[in-house]
Design a protein around this motif. Structure first.
Motif, PDB file in Angstrom:
ATOM      1  N   GLN A 154       0.821  -1.204   0.000  1.00 55.21           N
ATOM      2  CA  GLN A 154       0.000   0.000   0.000  1.00 55.21           C
ATOM      3  C   GLN A 154       0.858   1.258   0.000  1.00 55.21           C
ATOM      4  N   SER A 155       1.982   1.223   0.733  1.00 59.18           N
ATOM      5  CA  SER A 155       2.883   2.379   0.786  1.00 59.18           C
ATOM      6  C   SER A 155       3.450   2.695  -0.595  1.00 59.18           C
ATOM      7  N   TYR A 156       3.862   1.665  -1.328  1.00 58.99           N
ATOM      8  CA  TYR A 156       4.419   1.889  -2.663  1.00 58.99           C
ATOM      9  C   TYR A 156       3.327   2.305  -3.645  1.00 58.99           C
ATOM     10  N   THR A 157       2.112   1.800  -3.470  1.00 61.89           N
ATOM     11  CA  THR A 157       0.999   2.238  -4.309  1.00 61.89           C
ATOM     12  C   THR A 157       0.716   3.722  -4.086  1.00 61.89           C
ATOM     13  N   ASP A 158       0.711   4.131  -2.819  1.00 70.14           N
ATOM     14  CA  ASP A 158       0.499   5.544  -2.496  1.00 70.14           C
ATOM     15  C   ASP A 158       1.605   6.421  -3.082  1.00 70.14           C
ATOM     16  N   LEU A 159       2.837   5.915  -3.042  1.00 72.38           N
ATOM     17  CA  LEU A 159       3.958   6.668  -3.612  1.00 72.38           C
ATOM     18  C   LEU A 159       3.780   6.851  -5.111  1.00 72.38           C
ATOM     19  N   LYS A 160       3.397   5.800  -5.813  1.00 74.85           N
ATOM     20  CA  LYS A 160       3.190   5.900  -7.262  1.00 74.85           C
ATOM     21  C   LYS A 160       2.041   6.849  -7.596  1.00 74.85           C
ATOM     22  N   ASN A 161       0.989   6.824  -6.779  1.00 72.92           N
ATOM     23  CA  ASN A 161      -0.122   7.744  -7.015  1.00 72.92           C
ATOM     24  C   ASN A 161       0.281   9.196  -6.780  1.00 72.92           C
ATOM     25  N   LEU A 162       1.153   9.418  -5.791  1.00 70.91           N
ATOM     26  CA  LEU A 162       1.642  10.770  -5.542  1.00 70.91           C
ATOM     27  C   LEU A 162       2.479  11.272  -6.709  1.00 70.91           C
ATOM     28  N   ILE A 163       3.265  10.382  -7.298  1.00 74.29           N
ATOM     29  CA  ILE A 163       4.047  10.750  -8.479  1.00 74.29           C
ATOM     30  C   ILE A 163       3.120  11.201  -9.604  1.00 74.29           C
ATOM     31  N   LEU A 164       2.037  10.454  -9.814  1.00 75.54           N
ATOM     32  CA  LEU A 164       1.071  10.821 -10.853  1.00 75.54           C
ATOM     33  C   LEU A 164       0.402  12.158 -10.547  1.00 75.54           C
ATOM     34  N   ASP A 165       0.093  12.394  -9.276  1.00 78.33           N
ATOM     35  CA  ASP A 165      -0.522  13.673  -8.880  1.00 78.33           C
ATOM     36  C   ASP A 165       0.420  14.835  -9.172  1.00 78.33           C
ATOM     37  N   TYR A 166       1.723  14.666  -8.838  1.00 73.24           N
ATOM     38  CA  TYR A 166       2.689  15.725  -9.123  1.00 73.24           C
ATOM     39  C   TYR A 166       2.824  15.950 -10.623  1.00 73.24           C
ATOM     40  N   LYS A 167       2.764  14.869 -11.396  1.00 73.41           N
ATOM     41  CA  LYS A 167       2.888  14.994 -12.846  1.00 73.41           C
ATOM     42  C   LYS A 167       1.724  15.798 -13.419  1.00 73.41           C
ATOM     43  N   LYS A 168       0.531  15.631 -12.839  1.00 79.66           N
ATOM     44  CA  LYS A 168      -0.636  16.391 -13.288  1.00 79.66           C
ATOM     45  C   LYS A 168      -0.517  17.855 -12.874  1.00 79.66           C
ATOM     46  N   THR A 169      -0.017  18.072 -11.655  1.00 75.59           N
ATOM     47  CA  THR A 169       0.102  19.435 -11.137  1.00 75.59           C
ATOM     48  C   THR A 169       1.180  20.221 -11.865  1.00 75.59           C
ATOM     49  N   TYR A 170       2.295  19.550 -12.166  1.00 75.85           N
ATOM     50  CA  TYR A 170       3.427  20.189 -12.848  1.00 75.85           C
ATOM     51  C   TYR A 170       3.713  19.413 -14.131  1.00 75.85           C
ATOM     52  N   PRO A 171       3.078  19.770 -15.235  1.00 74.51           N
ATOM     53  CA  PRO A 171       3.226  19.027 -16.500  1.00 74.51           C
ATOM     54  C   PRO A 171       4.682  18.893 -16.964  1.00 74.51           C
ATOM     55  N   ASP A 172       5.556  19.827 -16.542  1.00 70.80           N
ATOM     56  CA  ASP A 172       6.956  19.757 -16.974  1.00 70.80           C
ATOM     57  C   ASP A 172       7.809  18.924 -16.014  1.00 70.80           C
ATOM     58  N   PHE A 173       7.165  18.304 -15.030  1.00 69.44           N
ATOM     59  CA  PHE A 173       7.886  17.489 -14.052  1.00 69.44           C
ATOM     60  C   PHE A 173       8.376  16.198 -14.706  1.00 69.44           C
ATOM     61  N   GLU A 174       9.672  15.923 -14.570  1.00 64.83           N
ATOM     62  CA  GLU A 174      10.253  14.710 -15.133  1.00 64.83           C
ATOM     63  C   GLU A 174      10.583  13.733 -14.010  1.00 64.83           C
ATOM     64  N   ILE A 175      10.231  12.484 -14.219  1.00 74.03           N
ATOM     65  CA  ILE A 175      10.454  11.455 -13.202  1.00 74.03           C
ATOM     66  C   ILE A 175      11.862  10.891 -13.361  1.00 74.03           C
ATOM     67  N   PRO A 176      12.690  10.956 -12.320  1.00 81.14           N
ATOM     68  CA  PRO A 176      14.037  10.388 -12.408  1.00 81.14           C
ATOM     69  C   PRO A 176      13.971   8.867 -12.465  1.00 81.14           C
ATOM     70  N   PRO A 177      15.005   8.227 -13.000  1.00 85.39           N
ATOM     71  CA  PRO A 177      14.988   6.762 -13.170  1.00 85.39           C
ATOM     72  C   PRO A 177      14.613   5.998 -11.908  1.00 85.39           C
ATOM     73  N   ILE A 178      15.100   6.422 -10.751  1.00 83.44           N
ATOM     74  CA  ILE A 178      14.872   5.672  -9.518  1.00 83.44           C
ATOM     75  C   ILE A 178      13.398   5.600  -9.136  1.00 83.44           C
ATOM     76  N   LEU A 179      12.577   6.553  -9.673  1.00 85.71           N
ATOM     77  CA  LEU A 179      11.160   6.595  -9.327  1.00 85.71           C
ATOM     78  C   LEU A 179      10.254   6.076 -10.439  1.00 85.71           C
ATOM     79  N   LEU A 180      10.841   5.513 -11.506  1.00 87.97           N
ATOM     80  CA  LEU A 180      10.024   4.908 -12.552  1.00 87.97           C
ATOM     81  C   LEU A 180       9.338   3.657 -12.021  1.00 87.97           C
ATOM     82  N   ASP A 181       8.174   3.331 -12.566  1.00 85.02           N
ATOM     83  CA  ASP A 181       7.369   2.216 -12.066  1.00 85.02           C
ATOM     84  C   ASP A 181       8.170   0.915 -11.965  1.00 85.02           C
ATOM     85  N   GLU A 182       8.944   0.592 -13.013  1.00 84.59           N
ATOM     86  CA  GLU A 182       9.665  -0.674 -13.010  1.00 84.59           C
ATOM     87  C   GLU A 182      10.748  -0.709 -11.932  1.00 84.59           C
ATOM     88  N   ASN A 183      11.345   0.442 -11.643  1.00 80.27           N
ATOM     89  CA  ASN A 183      12.376   0.490 -10.604  1.00 80.27           C
ATOM     90  C   ASN A 183      11.766   0.457  -9.208  1.00 80.27           C
TER      91      ASN A 183
END
Length: 343
Positions: A154-183
């Protein structure tokens, strides 16, 4: 054609009208008198990377620094104070001001200025991931694994959802490799495997050690039970394992101090059997006297030890009873507690 993709910051240009990017800030309680900015070269074919330092500057007596550079495109960069680092998402024309206190490095990082929103978001994500990981590592290993895994899934699911929320809030936000879904998935699964192994190893304390077979440096088959009569430290390692090699000097120090009354048994696992002699040569180069090589075809004899992650240390008493099936690494200073006073 250069096959590398360069995620980098180009140092300031002299071209007229070029829009510069600024990174300024102040470090309280600085570790050194300099700070650095670097990027990563990634080989798209092999996945290998090189760390490339791009710029550095000295801090003034107040701990302040200033960097000015030209950016052709947005990039993931890393700011390093000589001891710790943080990830930045830099865009052309950013005017960032960074403050931090090295007493609590990650927790005190604050960005202000143009581009600060996405970088504060990135800082929050990195801190959250670190916090989840630290809690995982400190969780009581006697706890039921199902309970623990539900919480961290659940903690990792919440983290991934927060990443998506930030991406929506800041369209120019780039996800670093360490935070990609597969990693993130790899990180979670690795931690779960480690926890499950630690949990299972608790049940081995006080049980008989496996009397496994191995080959010594003279090519003869020996049994682990031949070390009965002394406290024994088993070190499972392979030639390709960097962390294993990093621990060897610390283990050798312990062997030199306690070796008369404690067995330090170097055991080769998961090596390429065609290069068996390379393992024996490395063991000899480090000065290990008691060695056992287990071929890949014989590795199942120690399956109960779950030696999936190396280096791995097991402490056995003089009667071949397991004292600790997940013993601390030598460099921690904690391994010595099992035989302190046996010089």
């Amino acid at each position: 054609m250069n096959k590398f993709i360069l995620f980098s910051i180009l140092i300031s240009s002299t071209l007229f009208g070029q829009e510069n990017t600024y990174l300024k800030g102040k470090i309280t309680n600085p570790s050194t008198n300099k700070c650095y900015l670097y990027s990563v070269l990634t080989d798209v074919e092999t996945g290998e990377y090189q760390q490339i330092y791009l710029d550095s500057t000295e801090l003034n007596k107040e701990g302040e620094f200033s960097m000015v550079f030209n950016l052709e495109k947005s990039t993931i960069a890393y700011f390093y104070d000589g001891k710790e680092s943080t990830t930045l998402n830099l865009h052309k024309g950013d005017e960032l001001y960074l403050t931090l206190n090295t007493k609590f490095f990650d927790e005190t990082i604050v960005f202000s200025g143009k581009g600060s929103e996405r970088n504060n978001a990135l800082k929050n994500l990195a801190l959250l991931q670190s916090t989840i990981g630290d809690k995982f590592d400190s969780y009581d290993i006697s706890k039921d694994t199902t309970e623990v895994f539900i919480y961290f899934d659940q903690s990792y699911t919440d983290l991934k959802n927060l990443i998506l929320d930030y991406k929506k809030t800041y369209p120019d936000f780039e996800i670093p490799p360490i935070l990609l879904d597969e990693n993130l998935a790899w990180d979670l699964n690795t931690r779960k495997k480690m926890f499950a192994m630690n949990h299972a190893m608790l049940a081995l304390i006080g049980t008989d050690a496996i009397d496994f077979n191995g080959e010594d440096s003279k090519g003869k088959t020996i049994k682990f039970s031949s070390f009965k009569g002394k406290t024994t430290v088993i070190d499972f390692w392979a030639t390709w394992c960097g962390p294993c090699r990093a621990e060897m000097p610390s283990l050798k120090v312990l062997e030199e101090k306690y070796g008369k009354n404690v067995n330090f048994v170097s055991v080769g696992v998961y090596n390429d059997d065609k290069n068996k002699e390379s393992w024996f040569k490395m063991a000899k180069d480090f000065g290990f006297e008691k060695v056992m090589y287990i071929s890949r075809e014989d590795i199942l004899q120690i399956a109960a030890y779950s030696v999936e992650f190396i280096p791995r240390y097991i402490v056995v008493d003089e009667n071949l009873k397991i004292v600790d099936a997940m013993a601390p690494v030598p460099s921690s200073g904690e391994l010595e507690k099992y035989f302190r006073g046996k010089e």
